[in-house]
Design a protein around this motif. Structure first.
Motif, PDB file in Angstrom:
ATOM      1  N   LYS A   1       0.860  -1.220  -0.023  1.00  0.00           N
ATOM      2  CA  LYS A   1       0.012  -0.014  -0.066  1.00  0.00           C
ATOM      3  C   LYS A   1       0.766   1.171   0.043  1.00  0.00           C
ATOM      4  CE  LYS A   1      -4.074   2.380   1.989  1.00  0.00           C
ATOM      5  NZ  LYS A   1      -3.532   3.609   1.131  1.00  0.00           N
TER       6      LYS A   1
ATOM      7  N   GLY B   1      -6.613  -8.171   3.542  1.00  0.00           N
ATOM      8  CA  GLY B   1      -6.488  -6.820   3.024  1.00  0.00           C
ATOM      9  C   GLY B   1      -6.311  -6.686   1.435  1.00  0.00           C
ATOM     10  N   TRP B   2      -5.813  -7.814   0.979  1.00  0.00           N
ATOM     11  CA  TRP B   2      -5.529  -7.852  -0.490  1.00  0.00           C
ATOM     12  C   TRP B   2      -6.340  -7.528  -1.530  1.00  0.00           C
ATOM     13  CZ3 TRP B   2      -7.097 -10.790  -4.571  1.00  0.00           C
ATOM     14  CH2 TRP B   2      -7.974 -12.085  -4.013  1.00  0.00           C
ATOM     15  N   LYS B   3      -7.786  -7.841  -0.998  1.00  0.00           N
ATOM     16  CA  LYS B   3      -8.811  -7.279  -2.027  1.00  0.00           C
ATOM     17  C   LYS B   3      -8.927  -5.752  -1.922  1.00  0.00           C
ATOM     18  CE  LYS B   3     -11.059 -11.808  -1.149  1.00  0.00           C
ATOM     19  NZ  LYS B   3     -12.279 -12.338  -0.674  1.00  0.00           N
ATOM     20  N   ASP B   4      -8.856  -5.349  -0.852  1.00  0.00           N
ATOM     21  CA  ASP B   4      -9.176  -3.816  -0.529  1.00  0.00           C
ATOM     22  C   ASP B   4      -8.038  -3.174  -1.342  1.00  0.00           C
ATOM     23  OD1 ASP B   4     -11.303  -4.174   1.087  1.00  0.00           O
ATOM     24  OD2 ASP B   4     -10.041  -4.030   2.780  1.00  0.00           O
TER      25      ASP B   4
ATOM     26  N   ALA C   1      -8.941  -3.207  -5.185  1.00  0.00           N
ATOM     27  CA  ALA C   1      -9.839  -2.237  -5.420  1.00  0.00           C
ATOM     28  C   ALA C   1      -9.300  -0.863  -5.475  1.00  0.00           C
ATOM     29  CB  ALA C   1     -11.247  -2.265  -4.200  1.00  0.00           C
ATOM     30  N   GLU C   2      -8.443  -0.475  -4.489  1.00  0.00           N
ATOM     31  CA  GLU C   2      -7.774   0.639  -4.605  1.00  0.00           C
ATOM     32  C   GLU C   2      -6.967   1.046  -5.964  1.00  0.00           C
ATOM     33  OE1 GLU C   2      -6.753   4.457  -3.796  1.00  0.00           O
ATOM     34  OE2 GLU C   2      -8.142   3.415  -2.778  1.00  0.00           O
TER      35      GLU C   2
ATOM     36  N   ARG D   1      -9.372   1.786  -8.661  1.00  0.00           N
ATOM     37  CA  ARG D   1      -9.705   3.088  -8.643  1.00  0.00           C
ATOM     38  C   ARG D   1      -8.667   4.176  -9.295  1.00  0.00           C
ATOM     39  NH1 ARG D   1     -12.267   1.213  -4.007  1.00  0.00           N
ATOM     40  NH2 ARG D   1     -10.352   1.759  -2.655  1.00  0.00           N
TER      41      ARG D   1
ATOM     42  N   ALA E   1     -12.590  -9.892  -7.320  1.00  0.00           N
ATOM     43  CA  ALA E   1     -11.930  -8.687  -6.526  1.00  0.00           C
ATOM     44  C   ALA E   1     -11.957  -7.480  -7.614  1.00  0.00           C
ATOM     45  CB  ALA E   1     -10.791  -9.015  -5.696  1.00  0.00           C
TER      46      ALA E   1
END
Length: 119
Positions: A41, A62-65, A68-69, A72, A95
């Motif tokens: 991140k 947390g890898w899926k978030d 997504a980031e 985006r 994901a």
């Protein structure tokens, strides 16, 4: 001179990171690796990658978030994992990963994939 394209990768498997680096370098690509979601991140925030590659064997909560980031931000995402972890590869598709491969297919397709994402 054309700007280098940055590839950010989660995982520390030297076989895969060496292969990615070997294919990316002649294309002007630079590989930056991270061994944790937190490190990844931070590097996503600072490296502004063109492509994110996730070794699903190294993925932790947390890898899926993070996928997504990255999406985006307009970053392409490729994931790969062992053939026996079919459910995890399906989760990667859900994901939002652009491409998901079994390990052996990823390594075979790498020379065809990177030119597409580093153009």
């Amino acid at each position: 001179m054309e700007a280098a394209k940055t590839i950010l990768a989660l995982g520390n498997n030297l076989m895969y990171t060496a292969s990615i680096r070997d294919v990316a370098a002649p294309l002007g690509g630079i590989l930056i690796t991270a061994e944790s979601i937190v490190e990844l991140k931070d590097k996503l925030d600072t490296a502004h990658p063109t492509l994110l590659i996730i070794d699903l064997s190294a993925a932790t909560p947390g890898w899926k978030d993070l996928v997504a980031e990255a999406k985006r931000r307009g970053v392409y995402v490729i994931a790969f994992g062992p053939h026996v972890q079919e459910e995890l590869r399906k989760e990667a598709e859900e994901a939002g990963c652009d491409k998901v491969f079994v390990n052996s297919k990823f390594k075979l397709e790498l020379p065809n994939l990177l030119p597409t994402y580093l153009k």
